[in-house]
Design a protein around this motif. Structure first.
Motif, PDB file in Angstrom:
ATOM      1  N   ALA A  44       3.448  -1.493  -3.933  1.00  0.00           N
ATOM      2  CA  ALA A  44       3.840  -3.175  -4.553  1.00  0.00           C
ATOM      3  C   ALA A  44       2.706  -2.825  -6.072  1.00  0.00           C
ATOM      4  O   ALA A  44       3.728  -3.866  -6.913  1.00  0.00           O
ATOM      5  N   VAL A  74      13.537   2.063  -3.349  1.00  0.00           N
ATOM      6  CA  VAL A  74      13.025   1.764  -4.561  1.00  0.00           C
ATOM      7  C   VAL A  74      13.021   2.823  -5.050  1.00  0.00           C
ATOM      8  O   VAL A  74      13.280   3.152  -6.684  1.00  0.00           O
ATOM      9  N   PHE A 100      13.255  -3.362  -2.600  1.00  0.00           N
ATOM     10  CA  PHE A 100      11.735  -4.414  -2.474  1.00  0.00           C
ATOM     11  C   PHE A 100      11.771  -5.342  -1.747  1.00  0.00           C
ATOM     12  O   PHE A 100      10.252  -5.518  -1.152  1.00  0.00           O
TER      13      PHE A 100
END
Length: 304
Positions: A112, A283, A133
């Motif tokens: 993150a 992602v 995400f």
């Protein structure tokens, strides 16, 4: 170029070493005979000794006579402090957090951090990546919600802080042309910070055989030699494949925690872990497809 069999074996050993860090730290700290500050200092010291020895051997063999200086801007005191902050937060968290939960919190926080900094630097995500995400973020939130499966909040925050520190360390080191030399130097530079942590905890210092073995093994083997193995295979793996392979680290830590430390995995942790890893995979898949060529490649950095 390494043969495929050697590449696969070396990659597997490196990933096992990264997962072993969680296991060794939890093993050393769970019984309370060793404090987090002592574990951190010995871990960093052992890693520094091993990496310094490898650098000395490399100089003697003249394998890379012009590269030992490292890369300007990829080390330095800020990277050394980030390395220390990761190691200290990691140890403080594992006093109260299980190996599986800790690995998931750390991994999610690292990814993150790097993703958010990438967005701040101009990276753009497709809709599917935003969904990934969000899924990973919900998984992290599920781990922290009050309940039987939730770790103590303070310990969880220490692990998240450790992940942020490692994400920054990876980003600052992404331009290194000699990562082993830079990593060795950063380990040495982290030692004054570790000493300061010891001085702040003089009244609570403790060390037993279990803690000493765990700290030395974590620093010398799982960290020092693990990073060397990873950097050995990284050029052939490429940044995005390496990042994808690192998704295996939390499950490895979870399985080892169950088999070797007697930990348990309930439905909440299993589902939260699956959400975190699946979201990150989405992602990373978007990056592999080349939809965002300016995305930072720091996810290729070593796992802690």
């Amino acid at each position: 170029m390494m043969p495929r069999t050697a590449l696969a074996a070396t990659t597997a050993l490196a990933l096992l070493a990264f997962a072993a860090n969680s296991l060794l730290c939890r093993f050393a700290l769970a019984e309370g005979g060793t404090d987090a500050a002592s574990f951190t200092a010995i871990r960093l010291g052992a890693g520094a000794l091993v990496l310094a020895g490898l650098m000395a051997a490399r100089r003697r063999s003249r394998e890379a006579p012009n590269r030992d200086a490292g890369t300007a801007g990829c080390g330095g005191w800020r990277s050394a402090f980030a390395l220390f902050a990761y190691a200290a937060g990691f140890s403080l968290a594992y006093v109260d957090v299980g190996a599986a939960t800790g690995a998931l919190l750390l991994f999610g926080a690292v990814q993150a951090t790097m993703l958010l900094i990438g967005l701040w630097q101009g990276e753009r995500l497709a809709a599917a990546q935003w969904a990934g995400f969000a899924l990973a973020a919900l998984g992290l939130l599920a781990l922290l919600l009050p309940g039987a499966a939730a770790p103590p909040l303070g310990a969880a925050l220490w692990m998240i802080a450790a992940g942020v520190a490692w994400g920054l360390y990876s980003l600052w080191g992404r331009g290194s042309t000699d990562p082993v030399a830079d990593t060795s130097r950063n380990f040495v530079r982290s030692l004054p910070f570790a000493l300061a942590l010891l001085l702040l905890h003089l009244d609570g210092l403790a060390m037993d055989t279990r803690g000493l073995v765990g700290a030395v093994a974590s620093g010398a083997l799982a960290s020092g030699l693990g990073y060397v193995l990873w950097y050995r295979v990284l050029p052939q793996l490429g940044a995005l494949r390496a990042a994808s392979l690192q998704l295996a680290v939390p499950p490895l830590a979870a399985v080892a925690g169950v088999l070797l430390l007697g930990e348990t995995l309930d439905a909440t942790r299993l589902l939260a872990g699956a959400a975190i890893l699946a979201g990150i995979a989405v992602v990373l898949r978007g990056r592999r497809m080349g939809t965002h060529p300016q995305a930072p490649t720091a996810t290729s950095g070593p796992r802690p």
